[in-house]
Every structure is written in C-alpha cells, then in structure tokens.
Design an enzyme around this catalytic site. Sequence first.
Site, PDB file in Angstrom:
ATOM      1  N   ASP A 103       0.860  -1.183   0.000  1.00  0.00           N
ATOM      2  CA  ASP A 103       0.000   0.000   0.000  1.00  0.00           C
ATOM      3  C   ASP A 103       0.896   1.233   0.000  1.00  0.00           C
ATOM      4  O   ASP A 103       1.754   1.382   0.882  1.00  0.00           O
ATOM      5  CB  ASP A 103      -0.858  -0.006   1.277  1.00  0.00           C
ATOM      6  CG  ASP A 103      -2.279   0.465   1.020  1.00  0.00           C
ATOM      7  OD1 ASP A 103      -3.226  -0.207   1.473  1.00  0.00           O
ATOM      8  OD2 ASP A 103      -2.426   1.503   0.347  1.00  0.00           O
ATOM      9  N   GLU A 131      -6.261   3.842  -6.061  1.00  0.00           N
ATOM     10  CA  GLU A 131      -7.551   4.069  -5.403  1.00  0.00           C
ATOM     11  C   GLU A 131      -7.990   5.457  -5.830  1.00  0.00           C
ATOM     12  O   GLU A 131      -7.348   6.447  -5.457  1.00  0.00           O
ATOM     13  CB  GLU A 131      -7.422   3.985  -3.876  1.00  0.00           C
ATOM     14  CG  GLU A 131      -8.788   4.120  -3.209  1.00  0.00           C
ATOM     15  CD  GLU A 131      -8.714   4.383  -1.729  1.00  0.00           C
ATOM     16  OE1 GLU A 131      -7.767   5.026  -1.273  1.00  0.00           O
ATOM     17  OE2 GLU A 131      -9.620   3.922  -1.018  1.00  0.00           O
ATOM     18  N   ASP A 159      -2.931   4.657  -2.445  1.00  0.00           N
ATOM     19  CA  ASP A 159      -3.981   5.224  -1.600  1.00  0.00           C
ATOM     20  C   ASP A 159      -4.405   6.614  -2.094  1.00  0.00           C
ATOM     21  O   ASP A 159      -3.561   7.508  -2.213  1.00  0.00           O
ATOM     22  CB  ASP A 159      -3.425   5.347  -0.175  1.00  0.00           C
ATOM     23  CG  ASP A 159      -4.490   5.669   0.838  1.00  0.00           C
ATOM     24  OD1 ASP A 159      -5.428   4.870   0.979  1.00  0.00           O
ATOM     25  OD2 ASP A 159      -4.392   6.730   1.477  1.00  0.00           O
ATOM     26  N   HIS A 183     -11.242  -3.147   3.303  1.00  0.00           N
ATOM     27  CA  HIS A 183     -11.130  -2.768   4.719  1.00  0.00           C
ATOM     28  C   HIS A 183     -11.891  -1.490   5.040  1.00  0.00           C
ATOM     29  O   HIS A 183     -11.996  -1.095   6.208  1.00  0.00           O
ATOM     30  CB  HIS A 183      -9.642  -2.604   5.071  1.00  0.00           C
ATOM     31  CG  HIS A 183      -9.019  -1.475   4.329  1.00  0.00           C
ATOM     32  ND1 HIS A 183      -8.829  -1.470   2.960  1.00  0.00           N
ATOM     33  CD2 HIS A 183      -8.582  -0.278   4.762  1.00  0.00           C
ATOM     34  CE1 HIS A 183      -8.288  -0.330   2.594  1.00  0.00           C
ATOM     35  NE2 HIS A 183      -8.129   0.423   3.658  1.00  0.00           N
ATOM     36  N   ASP A 184     -12.381  -0.814   3.994  1.00  0.00           N
ATOM     37  CA  ASP A 184     -13.140   0.431   4.214  1.00  0.00           C
ATOM     38  C   ASP A 184     -14.636   0.240   4.027  1.00  0.00           C
ATOM     39  O   ASP A 184     -15.403   1.185   4.272  1.00  0.00           O
ATOM     40  CB  ASP A 184     -12.716   1.504   3.189  1.00  0.00           C
ATOM     41  CG  ASP A 184     -11.322   2.019   3.416  1.00  0.00           C
ATOM     42  OD1 ASP A 184     -10.704   2.496   2.439  1.00  0.00           O
ATOM     43  OD2 ASP A 184     -10.827   1.952   4.556  1.00  0.00           O
TER      44      ASP A 184
HETATM   45  O1  TEU Z   1      -9.465   5.434   1.805  1.00  0.00           O
HETATM   46  C1  TEU Z   1      -9.834   6.579   1.075  1.00  0.00           C
HETATM   47  C2  TEU Z   1     -11.262   6.860   1.359  1.00  0.00           C
HETATM   48  O2  TEU Z   1     -11.671   6.906   2.449  1.00  0.00           O
HETATM   49  C3  TEU Z   1     -12.165   7.011   0.214  1.00  0.00           C
HETATM   50  O3  TEU Z   1     -11.480   6.736  -1.004  1.00  0.00           O
HETATM   51  C4  TEU Z   1     -13.280   5.983   0.347  1.00  0.00           C
HETATM   52  O4  TEU Z   1     -12.712   4.711   0.622  1.00  0.00           O
HETATM   53  C5  TEU Z   1     -14.001   5.905  -0.975  1.00  0.00           C
HETATM   54  O5  TEU Z   1     -14.385   7.191  -1.330  1.00  0.00           O
HETATM   55  C6  TEU Z   1     -15.175   4.996  -0.855  1.00  0.00           C
HETATM   56  O6  TEU Z   1     -16.045   5.435   0.152  1.00  0.00           O
HETATM   57  C7  TEU Z   1      -8.056   5.259   1.894  1.00  0.00           C
HETATM   58  C8  TEU Z   1      -7.795   4.041   2.749  1.00  0.00           C
HETATM   59  O7  TEU Z   1      -8.346   2.885   2.106  1.00  0.00           O
HETATM   60  C9  TEU Z   1      -8.437   4.280   4.096  1.00  0.00           C
HETATM   61  O8  TEU Z   1      -8.349   3.113   4.919  1.00  0.00           O
HETATM   62  C10 TEU Z   1      -7.728   5.453   4.760  1.00  0.00           C
HETATM   63  O9  TEU Z   1      -8.383   5.772   5.975  1.00  0.00           O
HETATM   64  C11 TEU Z   1      -7.751   6.693   3.844  1.00  0.00           C
HETATM   65  O10 TEU Z   1      -7.431   6.407   2.491  1.00  0.00           O
HETATM   66  C12 TEU Z   1      -6.720   7.700   4.314  1.00  0.00           C
HETATM   67  O11 TEU Z   1      -5.441   7.209   4.027  1.00  0.00           O
END
Ligand code: TEU
Length: 550
Positions: free
Chosen positions: A98, A250, A199, A314-315
């Site tokens: 990541d 992402e 990320d 995980h989100d």
């Molecule tokens: O997540 C980013 C984030 O919160 C958004 O892209 C969301 O996931 C998306 O819009 C769908 O709802 C990343 C990581 O995966 C997350 O765990 C971290 O908390 C965040 O970035 C900050 O690094």
Amino acid sequence: MKKTWWKEAVVYQVYWRSFYDSNGDGYGDLRGVLEKLDYIKKLGVDVIWLNPFYESPDRDNGYDISDYEAVMEKAGDLDTFKELLEAIHDKGMKVIMDLVVNHTSDQHPWFLDSKSSKDHPKRDWYIWKEGKNDRPPNNWRSYFEPSTWTKDEETEEYYFHSFAKEQPDLNWENTDVRQEIFRMMRSWLDLGIDGFRMDVINLLAKQEGFPDADNPEQISYLADNPGIHDYLQEMNREVLSQYDVMTVGEIPFVNPETGLLYVHEDRDELNTLFHFQVADEMPVMDLPKYKEIQESWYKGVFEKGWNSQFLNNHDHTRQVTRYGNDDQYRTESAKLLGIMLHTLPGMPYIYQGEEIGMTGVRFDSIDDYNDIAMKNKYKEEVAKGRNPEEVFEDLLLLSRDNSRTPMQWNGKEHAGFTEGTPWMKVNPNYQEINVEQALDDQSSVFYTYQNLIELRKEHPVMVYGDYEDLSKGKEPLYMYKRTYKNTTWLIALNHSEQALSVKSPKTLAGEATRLVIGNYKVDAEARSILPETLDLKPYEARVYEFVSAD
Ligand code: TEU
C-alpha cells in the site's frame, strides 16, 4: 488488447492486523500472514495486497505513516517482511504494498520539521496557509473532520489535511517531496515487491488557490485536480517504468471517462484502478444502477485500460451483508456475489474472509468500535445536539469496522485469531463461520472461490471476453454473456430471496452447453442443454459455456 500477467491475476487483500496474531499481543502481524500463507495459496490467488505496515502512530490503522522505510512494531520488523516476501514468491505468488503518499502522519519527522518554523527548509513539504479573520483559509471539509484545516498556534498558520488532522497532506508541488517519494518507492521495489496499491492517489494535486466550495459537503474538490496526471506520468517515468510491476490506484470520484485517463495503456500512468461509483453511491444493492455502472465502465475502459471488481475491502462493509443476504441465504448469496465478481470484466479482489462468507458486525456501543472515521463522525454529529443512539444507528451499516473484525479461523476462543485479547472484538458468529468449518465442507463458499480462481487460469473468456448485459429491466435477474473467440459464457444471477423463472436467450436456448459453475445442484439435463426457461432458486447463480465449431 495487450495481455499481461496482472490482467489475468486475482488479488487477495490481507488486512494484516486482523488476519492472524502470531505473538499473542492481540494484533495480527506479518509473521501471522507467513504462518497462514498455505491457506492463501490453497485458495489459489496470484497476488497478495498488504495494507500498510510502515512505522505509524496508528491513528488511522497505518494510513498515517511516520517512517516509510521502517516496519510498525505491532506488525513485526523488516527481516520478517523480507522472509514473508521470499515465502510468497517461493509459493508462486506476488505481493503489492500500500503506497500512502498523499499524506503522512503528523508525527513524521518531515512534518515536525515543517511545523517547527515558517522558515524551516521543509516548511513547503506540506501545505500551510494563513487564516482569514481567524477562520480557516476556506470552507472545505475533509473525509474525517469538519474542516481540511488545523491551526498551528506556534506559527499561527493552518495546515491542510484531506483526512484526519493527524494526517497532513504532502505538498506534491515541491520537487524535493516528489523525488524523496520516488526514492522511497525504488527502495521497496528493489527489495523485490511486485507493485503498489496507491492510496487516494488522485488527491495529490490540489485546486489552485484553494477557493471556497459552493457545497463543502460534496468533497470531490479534493480529487482529480489539474496537475495530477503530470505527477503520475513523472512517477511512471522515474520509477514504475523501470520495473515489471502492477499498480492499482484508489481513485474516488471518477467516472469511466475520467477514470480511463489514469489507466489508459498509452498514457503511462497506472495499470488499473478502484473506482467508487458502487461503494459511494450504492449503500445497498440497486441492481439497475449496478448494471449501468458495469456497462459504462466496460464500454469506457475495457479496450484501453483495466478495471477492478470488488464489493468490499477494509473500508467497506462486508458484501454479503451489504449487497447479499447474510441471514437465510448467506452462503448462496456469498457464492452468487463471488461468481458475479469473477465473471464480470476486470481484476477480481478478494478481501480476507469474503471467501468464507464473513459478515458485517453489530456491536452495542461506539466504544466497541475503532475506526477514526466513525468515531469522528459520531462526535461531530452528537456535538450538533443529535441523539447519540440515533447517530450510532446511522453509522452502523457503513462503519469501516464491519470488515475489520478478526479473521475467523476456527470455533475456538477469539476464533483462533489470537491467544491474547483481540485489538477488536471478534464477530459473534465465528463459531458457525470460520476457515476450519469451510475447509471441511466441500459445498462451502471457500471452494466456490477456489473453483472460480482455477477457472480463470484455464478460461481466457473470464479475463479477455467481451461483455453484454442481456437483462436490462428484468431485475432481480442479472444475466450477461462474455464472448472470447469461439467461446461464450452465459451468466444468470437471481439477486433475490424469491424463486425466479426466466426465458433463456433465444439464440442459446436448446443449445448444447456445459454448466461451468453454480451454487445449487442442477439436474443433469439442465447441465448439458440450456433449458428454454431457467428456474432459478433464491440467490441462484449459474454459468453456462457454449463453444462454437468455428
Ligand atoms: O481510503 C480513502 C477513502 O476513504 C475514500 O477513497 C473511500 O474509501 C471511498 O471514497 C469509498 O467510500 C483510503 C484508505 O483505504 C483508508 O483506509 C484510509 O483511511 C484513507 O485512504 C486515508 O489514508
């Protein structure tokens, strides 16, 4: 269309802190992943994505990094990572890490220097602005806070953070920042990793001048700003192009047209992306919308770029709870969702536990939850005077902790995840849903996923086949076909708790076929000749193969 190793891959996401605890401290760790590697290999996946394990104060479970070249103590150490990396490669799999470079931790030495004085050489490594009439520089809100700005009383300026105040954004306009990140990336790639999951990578460029937003609640102003493609093309030129690796960005807030700009094979930026048109716009299954999204991304990206297929990570709440049926038809709908994701165009991602049909969770109190996003939102809403119980209820379904409960290995205490006290409560259903039970049951969700991954290795139609939706307006039916050279697959999915009788496509009805995979027993005739009418049980999925002579 170019063929590549990563287009044919299935990725397994390991949220290591909830995967397996090897030393009894209550947290999963890298040695725990090593000890369970044979289980991942048995599933048959090609690539493992490890969530961040860099040194971190852990305010956002590792997404607040204080040293990009050290391993967080609760995860293990660099030698253990190297041992894990070698073992993954020895088992014929690859690993992507990541990459979290939109922001660091506020405890990163870079930020401590930057914050120390307006004149420090690293001041410009982050984004500092003066307030206006003792107010933040603009009205933007962050993902995790009411404002993207936090005031430093010492230097009397505000610093910018797209997420929590503990996660200050790096200033990517600064050449030294970019060069330092590229150097760090090379150091991990030179260790032998096989790529990165990046990320919120489309947040690196910020809106010129940070103007007030018309609607601060619609935070898409954080993403997709001018300059982002220059940064990614520079990253590709200076780093990625020198290695045979895969990258997945992402990329929130994009549609097929803007998403393609990140993954078009002629643009030399990234290989693939996660978009969030499903996760952000579909709180529960909305099949007509889901079909539209699938078709628009197929038409917009398939030929020249590469998409991903996922419904949880995980989100995001576990898919069988959010988009299937985690009650009476848990295994059937878990298998249906797996069959769907692995037969749609794009790279399938399996989030740990999805392969055994793990579900979302419901704890009784906000104190049982860990997620900074949920806890900050709860505080923010209660501070507005809202009823705490109501706020808690509103946050439950989409809390990121739904998918962060410990992996359920067996029916023993703490689901066999730890000998200690788990950092997060185990889902109470672990005695009926666990790996041990799944491996002992040939009809479990696990073996459906194992079969899907095996099929992908033998049938290019799953990877390179074109896609046509045959069921518009026929919900709860989702029926589509994939065609590659002389092979056609017909996928029929009943996204409902009711039985469903549907007409088979005229051009295929009565044709000799082979039932490739399904989630119910099907009589011999319907396995070899496609019936005129398909009688689908609740959440039934069937995949038929037709091979033409020519
Ligand atoms: O997540 C980013 C984030 O919160 C958004 O892209 C969301 O996931 C998306 O819009 C769908 O709802 C990343 C990581 O995966 C997350 O765990 C971290 O908390 C965040 O970035 C900050 O690094």
